[in-house]
Design a protein around this motif. Structure first.
Motif, PDB file in Angstrom:
ATOM      1  N   LEU A 175       3.759   6.692   3.542  1.00 53.91           N
ATOM      2  CA  LEU A 175       3.922   5.249   3.581  1.00 53.91           C
ATOM      3  C   LEU A 175       4.211   4.832   2.147  1.00 53.91           C
ATOM      4  O   LEU A 175       3.333   4.937   1.273  1.00 53.91           O
ATOM      5  CB  LEU A 175       2.659   4.565   4.098  1.00 53.91           C
ATOM      6  N   GLN A 176       5.451   4.406   1.883  1.00 51.98           N
ATOM      7  CA  GLN A 176       5.858   4.197   0.502  1.00 51.98           C
ATOM      8  C   GLN A 176       6.832   3.022   0.378  1.00 51.98           C
ATOM      9  O   GLN A 176       7.430   2.589   1.366  1.00 51.98           O
ATOM     10  CB  GLN A 176       6.516   5.455  -0.053  1.00 51.98           C
ATOM     11  N   PHE A 177       6.975   2.567  -0.842  1.00 51.31           N
ATOM     12  CA  PHE A 177       7.892   1.465  -1.153  1.00 51.31           C
ATOM     13  C   PHE A 177       9.260   2.033  -1.483  1.00 51.31           C
ATOM     14  O   PHE A 177       9.387   3.000  -2.239  1.00 51.31           O
ATOM     15  CB  PHE A 177       7.358   0.652  -2.336  1.00 51.31           C
ATOM     16  N   GLY A 178      10.304   1.434  -0.935  1.00 50.94           N
ATOM     17  CA  GLY A 178      11.667   1.789  -1.299  1.00 50.94           C
ATOM     18  C   GLY A 178      12.287   2.873  -0.442  1.00 50.94           C
ATOM     19  O   GLY A 178      11.597   3.665   0.201  1.00 50.94           O
ATOM     20  N   GLN A 179      13.625   2.900  -0.464  1.00 54.35           N
ATOM     21  CA  GLN A 179      14.355   3.935   0.239  1.00 54.35           C
ATOM     22  C   GLN A 179      14.280   5.258  -0.537  1.00 54.35           C
ATOM     23  O   GLN A 179      14.181   5.260  -1.761  1.00 54.35           O
ATOM     24  CB  GLN A 179      15.829   3.545   0.398  1.00 54.35           C
ATOM     25  N   PRO A 231       0.842  -1.204   0.000  1.00 50.98           N
ATOM     26  CA  PRO A 231       0.000   0.000   0.000  1.00 50.98           C
ATOM     27  C   PRO A 231       0.873   1.249   0.000  1.00 50.98           C
ATOM     28  O   PRO A 231       2.052   1.209   0.365  1.00 50.98           O
ATOM     29  CB  PRO A 231      -0.774  -0.124   1.312  1.00 50.98           C
ATOM     30  N   THR A 232       0.314   2.367  -0.403  1.00 50.79           N
ATOM     31  CA  THR A 232       0.991   3.656  -0.330  1.00 50.79           C
ATOM     32  C   THR A 232       0.017   4.678   0.250  1.00 50.79           C
ATOM     33  O   THR A 232      -1.175   4.670  -0.083  1.00 50.79           O
ATOM     34  CB  THR A 232       1.480   4.136  -1.702  1.00 50.79           C
ATOM     35  N   ILE A 233       0.532   5.536   1.111  1.00 51.35           N
ATOM     36  CA  ILE A 233      -0.266   6.585   1.739  1.00 51.35           C
ATOM     37  C   ILE A 233       0.573   7.850   1.806  1.00 51.35           C
ATOM     38  O   ILE A 233       1.771   7.790   2.077  1.00 51.35           O
ATOM     39  CB  ILE A 233      -0.707   6.186   3.160  1.00 51.35           C
TER      40      ILE A 233
END
Length: 368
Positions: A362-366, A54-56
């Motif tokens: 809230l995210q994927f990856g550095q 998920p991403t927020i």
């Protein structure tokens, strides 16, 4: 403070172009000899090639959005880092949306790399005090963008290749008063097509979550009417990131980044790229920033992150000697490793800038 003509909202097409030409490399560069695929033993089960997170995000300018990223991970050979093919999308409480597809591929024993993305979005803004001039404004940004980057190994950790960015952008006021403000500021949509060269050096031990090494990315985009666009100008980007492991798996990561333009329209100006600030909220011809982040390992898959940075916008009468043009940022968060073999993480961060600038992600990856 930046002049009124230089701080209006950066169109989404410039943000997405910057994401590819200056940011996508944070997921795309890896040392040949240190990121080879992990081969499981007979007693180990290989990780699933599928990824879904998920991403927020939430900030005062863009509102709160919820979305997701889905991807397929594939190794083309035993030497190249894992390639990824994915889709992303998000929807916000302002009825804004963004969606698209991307690919980052490594093949031929990591001698060749091809990155691509295609995105579309609509951003609805409702400003109570537009640009600090005391006037409310409603606007709608619509964007389509396609971007490509190909790089070939020169020697050792050095890579070189061309890149392309093509966008179609429109902006409209939500009412007659808002449209009058946009017209007065000269803020209007246009098509832009650009070509450039990307040079990179990378000695990192992993392309997803490095714990040692250096990553350098230098590139330019030449936007030209002769390529079918409506404007002609140049943009240059430089970034160097370093990583140092210490203690029991902790990592100190640092980066220095800059973006400089020549003959750019206001919508092509550089923006603050630190967490806590909305891209395009503050603009000037040039931007330089530094940022440090401590990634403190708490457990096998959990890491606590603390970061801080400082950016400066300058050019067109603006100078870093004035505190009005300096933008500090500080924040903290936590990350969880969702793909241990590839060191892929999902992060939750809170960042605070000056004034009312702040954000939750809230995210994927550095980030780098």
């Amino acid at each position: 403070m930046p002049s009124r003509s230089s701080v209006f909202n950066q169109p989404l097409h410039m943000l997405l172009a910057t994401t590819l030409c200056a940011g996508i490399s944070s997921y795309s560069l890896a040392a040949k000899t240190t990121t080879s695929a992990t081969i499981p033993t007979a007693d180990e089960q290989p990780e699933s090639p599928w990824l879904a997170t998920p991403t927020i995000s939430s900030d005062p300018k863009s509102g709160s959005s919820v979305g997701a990223l889905g991807a397929y991970i594939h190794n083309f050979d035993k030497v190249s880092p894992a390639s990824m093919f994915g889709v992303v999308g998000s929807y916000s409480n302002t009825d804004s949306y963004k969606y698209g597809a991307f690919a980052r591929t490594y093949f031929d024993a990591d001698d060749q790399r091809l990155m691509a993305m295609a995105f579309k979005g609509k951003i609805i803004n409702d400003y109570q005090d537009f640009l600090g001039i005391g006037l409310p404004l409603q606007s709608t940004d619509s964007i389509e963008v396609i971007a490509l980057r190909y790089q070939h190994r020169l020697e050792g950790h050095w890579y070189l290749g061309p890149q392309l960015v093509s966008t179609h952008y429109d902006i409209a006021g939500g009412d007659s008063e808002s449209q009058e403000i946009l017209d007065e500021l000269g803020l209007e949509g246009f098509d832009s097509n650009g070509l450039g060269i990307a040079l990179a050096y990378d000695s990192r031990d992993n392309q997803n979550s490095a714990s040692s090494g250096v990553a350098l990315d230098l590139n330019n985009v030449a936007y030209r009417k002769s390529f079918g666009g409506d404007v002609s100008f140049d943009a240059y980007t430089g970034k160097v990131s370093t990583y140092r492991q210490h203690g029991n798996g902790h990592v100190l990561a640092m980066r220095t980044e800059g973006r400089w333009t020549n003959d750019a329209p206001n919508s092509g100006y550089s923006s603050v790229s630190l967490r806590g600030y909305s891209r395009g909220q503050f603009l000037a011809p040039h931007m330089t920033m530094v940022e440090a982040e401590e990634r403190y390992k708490l457990a096998d898959k959990w890491t606590w992150n603390a970061f801080g940075g400082l950016a400066c916008l300058y050019g067109n009468g603006l100078s870093c000697s004035s505190s009005d043009n300096l933008y500090p940022s500080i924040g903290s968060g936590i990350s969880y490793t969702v793909k241990p073999e590839q060191k892929m993480v999902i992060r939750a961060d809170i960042a605070i800038g000056k004034g009312e600038s702040q954000g939750f992600y809230l995210q994927f990856g550095q980030p780098f």
